[in-house]
Design a protein around this motif. Structure first.
Motif, PDB file in Angstrom:
ATOM      1  N   ASN A   1       0.867  -1.167   0.000  1.00 16.34           N
ATOM      2  CA  ASN A   1       0.000   0.000   0.000  1.00 16.34           C
ATOM      3  C   ASN A   1       0.908   1.222   0.000  1.00 16.34           C
ATOM      4  N   GLY A   2       1.322   1.614  -1.198  1.00 15.23           N
ATOM      5  CA  GLY A   2       2.313   2.674  -1.326  1.00 15.23           C
ATOM      6  C   GLY A   2       1.729   4.061  -1.189  1.00 15.23           C
ATOM      7  N   LYS A   3       2.464   4.885  -0.507  1.00 14.40           N
ATOM      8  CA  LYS A   3       2.121   6.302  -0.397  1.00 14.40           C
ATOM      9  C   LYS A   3       3.384   7.071  -0.728  1.00 14.40           C
ATOM     10  N   GLY A   4       3.217   8.171  -1.424  1.00 12.35           N
ATOM     11  CA  GLY A   4       4.390   8.952  -1.787  1.00 12.35           C
ATOM     12  C   GLY A   4       4.008  10.213  -2.522  1.00 12.35           C
ATOM     13  N   ASN A   5       4.997  10.959  -2.894  1.00 10.98           N
ATOM     14  CA  ASN A   5       4.789  12.220  -3.593  1.00 10.98           C
ATOM     15  C   ASN A   5       5.418  12.168  -4.977  1.00 10.98           C
ATOM     16  N   GLY A   6       5.076  11.154  -5.724  1.00 11.07           N
ATOM     17  CA  GLY A   6       5.628  11.027  -7.064  1.00 11.07           C
ATOM     18  C   GLY A   6       7.069  10.566  -7.024  1.00 11.07           C
ATOM     19  N   ASN A   7       7.287   9.417  -6.374  1.00  8.27           N
ATOM     20  CA  ASN A   7       8.661   8.915  -6.278  1.00  8.27           C
ATOM     21  C   ASN A   7       8.720   7.402  -6.405  1.00  8.27           C
ATOM     22  N   GLN A   8       9.924   6.913  -6.731  1.00  9.99           N
ATOM     23  CA  GLN A   8      10.179   5.477  -6.850  1.00  9.99           C
ATOM     24  C   GLN A   8      10.362   4.906  -5.446  1.00  9.99           C
ATOM     25  N   VAL A   9       9.682   3.797  -5.142  1.00 11.11           N
ATOM     26  CA  VAL A   9       9.763   3.159  -3.826  1.00 11.11           C
ATOM     27  C   VAL A   9      10.222   1.718  -4.023  1.00 11.11           C
ATOM     28  N   SER A  10      11.140   1.264  -3.167  1.00 11.49           N
ATOM     29  CA  SER A  10      11.630  -0.111  -3.218  1.00 11.49           C
ATOM     30  C   SER A  10      11.613  -0.683  -1.807  1.00 11.49           C
ATOM     31  N   LYS A  11      11.099  -1.887  -1.654  1.00 13.06           N
ATOM     32  CA  LYS A  11      11.011  -2.553  -0.347  1.00 13.06           C
ATOM     33  C   LYS A  11      11.583  -3.955  -0.457  1.00 13.06           C
ATOM     34  N   THR A  12      12.212  -4.411   0.638  1.00 15.44           N
ATOM     35  CA  THR A  12      12.795  -5.752   0.691  1.00 15.44           C
ATOM     36  C   THR A  12      11.943  -6.640   1.581  1.00 15.44           C
ATOM     37  N   VAL A  13      11.711  -7.862   1.134  1.00 16.53           N
ATOM     38  CA  VAL A  13      10.992  -8.869   1.906  1.00 16.53           C
ATOM     39  C   VAL A  13      12.000  -9.981   2.217  1.00 16.53           C
ATOM     40  N   THR A  14      12.194 -10.274   3.514  1.00 14.33           N
ATOM     41  CA  THR A  14      13.207 -11.235   3.937  1.00 14.33           C
ATOM     42  C   THR A  14      12.563 -12.500   4.475  1.00 14.33           C
ATOM     43  N   LEU A  15      13.020 -13.642   3.975  1.00 14.36           N
ATOM     44  CA  LEU A  15      12.545 -14.951   4.426  1.00 14.36           C
ATOM     45  C   LEU A  15      13.591 -15.548   5.359  1.00 14.36           C
TER      46      LEU A  15
ATOM     47  N   LYS B   1      18.961 -16.672   5.494  1.00 11.46           N
ATOM     48  CA  LYS B   1      18.051 -15.587   5.111  1.00 11.46           C
ATOM     49  C   LYS B   1      18.079 -15.472   3.598  1.00 11.46           C
ATOM     50  N   GLU B   2      16.915 -15.277   3.027  1.00 12.84           N
ATOM     51  CA  GLU B   2      16.781 -15.072   1.584  1.00 12.84           C
ATOM     52  C   GLU B   2      15.934 -13.817   1.397  1.00 12.84           C
ATOM     53  N   ALA B   3      16.140 -13.076   0.317  1.00 14.80           N
ATOM     54  CA  ALA B   3      15.409 -11.825   0.142  1.00 14.80           C
ATOM     55  C   ALA B   3      14.905 -11.658  -1.286  1.00 14.80           C
ATOM     56  N   VAL B   4      13.745 -11.014  -1.396  1.00 11.99           N
ATOM     57  CA  VAL B   4      13.180 -10.591  -2.669  1.00 11.99           C
ATOM     58  C   VAL B   4      12.788  -9.128  -2.511  1.00 11.99           C
ATOM     59  N   LYS B   5      12.525  -8.451  -3.632  1.00  9.84           N
ATOM     60  CA  LYS B   5      12.187  -7.028  -3.575  1.00  9.84           C
ATOM     61  C   LYS B   5      10.937  -6.735  -4.374  1.00  9.84           C
ATOM     62  N   ILE B   6      10.273  -5.671  -3.953  1.00 11.31           N
ATOM     63  CA  ILE B   6       9.188  -5.108  -4.746  1.00 11.31           C
ATOM     64  C   ILE B   6       9.518  -3.646  -4.978  1.00 11.31           C
ATOM     65  N   LYS B   7       9.007  -3.108  -6.076  1.00 16.06           N
ATOM     66  CA  LYS B   7       9.205  -1.684  -6.322  1.00 16.06           C
ATOM     67  C   LYS B   7       8.012  -1.140  -7.085  1.00 16.06           C
ATOM     68  N   ALA B   8       7.837   0.168  -6.984  1.00 14.10           N
ATOM     69  CA  ALA B   8       6.745   0.842  -7.676  1.00 14.10           C
ATOM     70  C   ALA B   8       7.054   2.330  -7.732  1.00 14.10           C
ATOM     71  N   PHE B   9       6.501   2.964  -8.737  1.00 13.60           N
ATOM     72  CA  PHE B   9       6.526   4.426  -8.783  1.00 13.60           C
ATOM     73  C   PHE B   9       5.174   4.873  -8.255  1.00 13.60           C
ATOM     74  N   VAL B  10       5.175   5.566  -7.118  1.00 15.06           N
ATOM     75  CA  VAL B  10       3.927   5.989  -6.482  1.00 15.06           C
ATOM     76  C   VAL B  10       3.612   7.408  -6.932  1.00 15.06           C
ATOM     77  N   GLU B  11       2.446   7.546  -7.611  1.00 13.41           N
ATOM     78  CA  GLU B  11       2.042   8.863  -8.101  1.00 13.41           C
ATOM     79  C   GLU B  11       1.743   9.794  -6.934  1.00 13.41           C
ATOM     80  N   LYS B  12       1.906  11.080  -7.194  1.00 13.05           N
ATOM     81  CA  LYS B  12       1.597  12.089  -6.189  1.00 13.05           C
ATOM     82  C   LYS B  12       0.091  12.086  -5.949  1.00 13.05           C
ATOM     83  N   ASP B  13      -0.307  12.218  -4.699  1.00 13.19           N
ATOM     84  CA  ASP B  13      -1.724  12.248  -4.339  1.00 13.19           C
ATOM     85  C   ASP B  13      -2.328  13.549  -4.855  1.00 13.19           C
TER      86      ASP B  13
END
Length: 180
Positions: A114-128, A136-148
């Protein structure tokens, strides 16, 4: 004094020797066989292979939840155990993961973002947390969150500039403008 130390040493040797014999008598032969098998396969860690190590949601609307599924296969020779999955922030929630995966089998988990931002690229890591050799193993998600579009526009800050003239400089520093 030497006789006392010698006597205590002899007593300790008898005590330790008798404990060792008792312990050896308590070992069951089937446990020894089980331990030998476990030790023989101890070097055979499970191995995890993901269908993707990063998921790009592309451009998303601010505050709009999105979801994806990561799949993983146990490419090792022993049971893969995924004991925990967590992310770097509360806006990214992993859930419904397969906790045990036999060799050659596949498991999966969901990730809601559930991304919130001001028109910026967001990247998050999920660790198993796993029983693989790394632990430990990791995967990533990313998105460009449009400005509200409903966010209030921030006013530009106002700055005040004081003009310094030779007259004010002289008042502030009586030596300003004078060569000594």
């Amino acid at each position: 004094m030497k006789k006392v130390i010698l006597g205590l040493s002899a007593l300790c040797m008898v005590a330790f020797t008798s404990c060792k014999e008792d312990a050896a008598a308590k070992v069951k032969s089937e446990n020894v066989a089980e331990a030998a098998q476990r030790d023989a396969t101890a070097g055979e860690f499970p191995s995890i292979e993901f269908d993707k190590v990063e998921h790009d949601f592309g451009t998303i609307e601010n505050g709009t939840p999105v979801e994806t599924v990561f799949k993983y296969t146990n490419t090792g020779k022993s049971m893969l155990v995924v004991s925990n999955i967590k992310s770097t922030c509360g806006c990214t929630v992993p859930s419904n993961w397969t906790k045990e995966v036999a060799p050659g089998e596949t498991g999966e988990f969901n990730v809601k973002f559930n991304g919130k931002g001001n028109g910026n690229q967001v990247s998050k890591t999920v660790t198993l947390t796993t029983n693989t050799e790394k632990g430990k193993e990791a995967v990533k998600i990313k998105a460009f969150v449009e400005k509200d579009p409903n966010a209030p526009a921030k006013k530009a800050g106002a700055a005040t500039v004081n003009k310094v003239t030779p007259a004010t400089a002289t008042k502030a520093d009586p030596h300003a403008g004078h060569n000594h």
